[in-house]
Enzyme design. Structure first.
Site, PDB file in Angstrom:
ATOM      1  N   TYR A 674       0.688  -1.140   0.139  1.00 43.47           N
ATOM      2  CA  TYR A 674      -0.146  -0.050   0.039  1.00 43.47           C
ATOM      3  C   TYR A 674       0.729   1.303   0.016  1.00 43.47           C
ATOM      4  CZ  TYR A 674      -4.284  -2.471   1.195  1.00 43.47           C
ATOM      5  OH  TYR A 674      -5.192  -3.412   1.085  1.00 43.47           O
ATOM      6  N   THR A 705      -1.856  -6.046  -7.318  1.00 44.38           N
ATOM      7  CA  THR A 705      -1.874  -4.926  -5.960  1.00 44.38           C
ATOM      8  C   THR A 705      -2.414  -5.637  -4.755  1.00 44.38           C
ATOM      9  OG1 THR A 705      -4.518  -4.245  -6.240  1.00 44.38           O
ATOM     10  CG2 THR A 705      -2.929  -2.950  -7.694  1.00 44.38           C
ATOM     11  N   ASP A 706      -2.010  -4.978  -3.793  1.00 44.68           N
ATOM     12  CA  ASP A 706      -2.783  -5.296  -2.407  1.00 44.68           C
ATOM     13  C   ASP A 706      -4.202  -4.751  -2.700  1.00 44.68           C
ATOM     14  OD1 ASP A 706      -3.517  -6.015   0.193  1.00 44.68           O
ATOM     15  OD2 ASP A 706      -1.812  -4.858   0.987  1.00 44.68           O
ATOM     16  N   TRP A 707      -5.255  -5.160  -1.900  1.00 49.07           N
ATOM     17  CA  TRP A 707      -6.508  -5.047  -2.028  1.00 49.07           C
ATOM     18  C   TRP A 707      -6.784  -3.469  -2.098  1.00 49.07           C
ATOM     19  CZ3 TRP A 707      -5.120  -8.962  -3.539  1.00 49.07           C
ATOM     20  CH2 TRP A 707      -6.047 -10.224  -3.828  1.00 49.07           C
ATOM     21  N   TRP A 708      -7.120  -2.975  -3.306  1.00 47.79           N
ATOM     22  CA  TRP A 708      -7.713  -1.752  -3.780  1.00 47.79           C
ATOM     23  C   TRP A 708      -6.308  -0.903  -3.760  1.00 47.79           C
ATOM     24  CZ3 TRP A 708     -11.048  -3.817  -0.374  1.00 47.79           C
ATOM     25  CH2 TRP A 708     -12.316  -4.128  -0.933  1.00 47.79           C
TER      26      TRP A 708
END
Length: 790
Positions: A674, A705-708
């Site tokens: 992130y 990606t990491d989540w979002w």
């Protein structure tokens, strides 16, 4: 407090609904059979036992059969099997606490005292509160212990066992408060009462990461033994009982340095910043700092751990191959050492190969870990020869002026643990690896990107492509991607849109690949992802394995690989394709809430453990996704915080473990982090993902990606925003799939195709490059060599 908890849980349900009701495990109960993969319980138990680290012992351990022990501390029942969040919220089919483990061992313990704890912990007023997302307990309030209770127990019991527990988690940092990093007044009172009443007191720490240990010095000889049991998964109680009673000789070694005070850690003044953190310590993280300039601040050093037996190390030879014979990292240094058990019981020893480099123009740590190995179980008098190897990269230093890993001239001395093993002399500077400057304002990133833009695949064709034909060799991947429409190419760059996608197993973290009907018709099957390092995070009963720190403390890559081979078998059982693991960020600071998920302060140990996890899972046909790439070293404002560090620290510490994992295990996927790295979010960071990961390391897999992710425009190409900016960096897939955090939204934000074909806009070649990376993953885990679907 109860009202605050109710409000918090209500707000969490609102967030869950917006995210697809798949994020918070406490809101998604498991269902179905309590399936247990054959053999996995035994491996979890063994891993938990081998990860235990014995810090002190005057002979009270191992406990003797038949002698009665008195167990103090509520964690004997309310055991922390793992930390919290995506890396720990696993619906285990069972959990064995310490008292159950002692019972299974047939141990004799003080029954009235045990009953008092059961009654107190089981009461409505004192029952353990597991909290909710980001508000989990750091400890469970201790039962007040009156002096007469300890004195009464001491009349019949031969020894006391005091259990102290701690936990943290995702979005939940450890804090410099009593009950988190420090002991509470109730815990200190318990230690006072027990050590006053008992001649022999052993302390067991049920923790996921380092906490303050200064009190062990204050109590001194009043403590007979101190054992860190970590968070050992669903077999925790059995694993700990094995060690306490000598069924398993403690053979864990610390994966981190335990300093006397928090302020002694070199990052203590630069951790927890809400906007940024200056990595002022540079490469001097953990033992690199303490062993170089602050030995007096160390309470228990990195690699430390006692045994019930004794070993003698006898280095037999040290040789170095001719320069260049070791591949891209240069020459190889090889040490042969004989390990002999000279004690009175069977056990295993860890051997660490240390290099003491010469002083030079580049500042260096006193020594660095270059290799390690663990013996088999050796009976008294038995010996084993081990061969440890390291390449020149492991002992080199990064020169930021020359942008290269170098060996400066001088004597390179080696030691097996603390036993001198030999040396070699280098007459002149050797360049081990030439690199490009990265993550620096000095770089003309715009031109670097333009110079490396990919060409377009073959001209589109009329025949509808079928992915199975690529798997069977009837078609090429270039021909397949050339036959995809712009919308299909776009869909391959994002997940299905939310967590707990209906295209995958209940409770899944997200789905990628065949996210729209048109792709599925062409044979692009959905690829199902699940958290996490400690086991599958689904709405199913899944095995809960020891936390990352515990596994690192085993120093046993073969054991970790075998454990995760069975996790891979469980993935196959539940229809999970990608395990979002291992978590492998460096333990830069002991307060990081997710340190329990990660392995170590040292990049070599971290990288080797991560590679073992990947090899295990991928041997069963699934995929692993090492995370978080890179410099995700705190939970505070992790989605906006900027990690500001030198290129040397980036390359020698925070990328080195990922490099080892990539080169030794070839994970099919990698997850970005992130945070920003020197001002650029990792999910847009061309230098991290393309320059280093893909070009320098030769990585050919998929990056997600990491989540979002954060919305942003490209400074180099102002027309590119969000997904176009991401794809240009070669971050292939946005997970779980949308930019709006809205459940059941399956469309993108339109940013990827907006500039397609425009000057300096996204190119079809870039879309096709990303498509290849995603489709290759689908082929690896969904198709056989003959093109049949698995």
């Amino acid at each position: 407090m109860k009202l605050k908890k109710k409000i918090g849980k209500f707000m969490q349900r609102v967030v869950d609904h917006a995210m697809g009701n798949g994020l918070m495990q406490e809101e998604t109960a498991a269902s179905g059979e309590k399936y247990i993969t054959p053999g996995i319980s035994a491996l979890i138990r063994r891993s938990g036992a081998e990860g235990c680290v014995l810090l002190k012992n005057d002979g009270v351990l191992p406990l003797k059969e038949g002698e009665e022990i008195a167990v103090f501390g509520r964690c004997q029942l309310d055991w922390f099997c793992v930390g919290y969040g995506s890396g720990g919220d696993v619906h285990a089919p069972y959990r064995v606490n310490l008292m159950e483990g002692l019972g299974n061992m047939g141990a004799k313990y003080n029954r009235p005292l045990a009953q008092a704890y059961r009654a107190w912990c089981g009461s409505e007023e004192h029952r353990a509160d597991e909290g909710w997302w980001g508000h989990w307990p750091m400890n469970h309030p201790e039962m007040p212990l009156a002096a007469h209770m300890a004195e009464s127990a001491a009349k019949t019991s031969d020894a006391a066992l005091v259990v102290i527990g701690r936990a943290a988690g995702e979005d939940r940092e450890n804090t410099l408060e009593k009950g988190s990093y420090y002991l509470t007044e109730e815990e200190l009172a318990m230690l006072d009462a027990v050590t006053a009443a008992f001649r022999r007191t052993a302390v067991v720490l049920n923790i996921g990461s380092i906490m303050d240990m200064e009190w062990t010095e204050r109590y001194g000889e009043r403590l007979s033994a101190v054992l860190i049991a970590w968070q050992g998964g669903m077999e925790s109680g059995n694993a700990l009982a094995d060690v306490l009673y000598g069924k398993v000789n403690p053979c864990g070694r610390l994966a981190d340095t335990i300093a006397r005070r928090y302020e002694d850690y070199p990052s203590s003044g630069h951790f927890g910043g809400r906007e940024y953190n200056e990595y002022a310590e540079g490469i001097f993280v953990g033992y690199r700092h303490f062993d170089t300039c602050a030995k007096e601040a160390v309470l228990y050093p990195f690699g430390y751990g006692l045994s019930y037996t004794e070993f003698r190390l006898m280095p037999k030879s040290l040789k170095r191959s001719a320069h260049g014979a070791g591949g891209p990292e240069g020459a190889v240094t090889e040490m042969v050492v004989e390990v002999k058990n000279i004690g009175g019981c069977s056990g295993r020893e860890v051997v660490m190969l240390w290099c003491h480099p010469p002083k030079g123009c580049i500042e260096k740590p006193a020594h660095v870990l270059t290799a390690f190995a663990k013996t088999r179980e050796l009976a008294p008098g038995e010996s084993q020869e081990l061969t440890l190897k390291c390449d020149d990269k492991a002992i080199s230093s990064y020169d930021e002026r020359r942008h290269a890993f170098l060996l400066e001239p001088g004597e390179y001395r080696f030691a097996a643990n603390d036993v001198e093993a030999g040396s070699f002399l280098l007459q002149e500077t050797a360049v081990v690896e030439k690199c490009e400057a990265v993550c620096s304002p000095e770089v003309n990133l715009r031109q670097r990107i333009l110079d490396n833009l990919p060409g377009e695949a073959a001209v589109k064709r009329d025949k509808a492509p079928i992915l199975g034909d690529v798997a069977s060799g009837k078609d090429t991947m270039d021909d397949f991607v050339a036959g995809l429409s712009d919308d299909e190419l776009e869909a391959l760059t994002r997940g299905h849109g939310m967590m707990n996608s209906p295209l995958g197993a209940p409770g899944n973290a997200g789905v990628l690949g065949g996210v729209i009907p048109g792709l599925r018709e062409k044979g692009v099957l959905p690829v199902v992802c699940a958290d996490g390092p400690a086991g599958l995070r689904l709405q199913k009963y899944c095995a809960l394995v020891p936390c990352g720190t515990a596994l690192a403390c085993t120093w046993n890559c073969e054991l970790v690989e075998e454990l995760y081979r069975l996790v891979g078998a469980e993935m196959k059982h539940y229809g999970v394709d990608v395990l979002l693991a291992p978590g492998m960020n460096i333990h830069r600071n002991p307060l990081c809430g997710r340190n329990f998920e990660y392995f170590s302060e040292d990049p070599l140990l971290s990288g080797k453990m991560a590679a073992a996890v990947v090899r295990g899972v991928q041997s069963m046909g699934g995929a692993c996704c090492p995370k978080h790439f890179a410099c995700n070293n705190q939970e505070t404002k992790r989605n906006i915080c900027d990690s500001r560090l030198s290129e040397r620290a980036l390359r020698e510490i925070y990328l080195r473990n990922f490099e080892i994992c990539i080169r030794e295990s070839s994970p099919h996927t990698v997850m970005t982090s992130y945070n920003k790295v020197n001002g650029v979010w990792s999910h847009y960071n061309y230098d991290l993902v393309t320059t280093v990961l893909r070009r320098e390391w030769g990585y050919e897999g998929m990056v997600m990606t990491d989540w979002w992710m954060q919305k942003s425009g490209s400074p180099e190409f102002p027309k590119l925003k969000n997904n176009a900016y991401r794809v240009r960096a070669q971050v292939d897939v946005l997970m779980p799939g949308d930019m709006g955090h809205v459940a059941k939204k399956y469309k993108s934000d339109g940013s990827l195709l907006k500039t397609l074909g425009q000057p300096e806009g996204i190119t079809r070649g870039e879309l096709q490059r990303t498509a290849r990376n995603v489709l290759e993953l689908v082929l690896k885990i969904k198709y056989g060599e003959k093109g049949e679907k698995r």
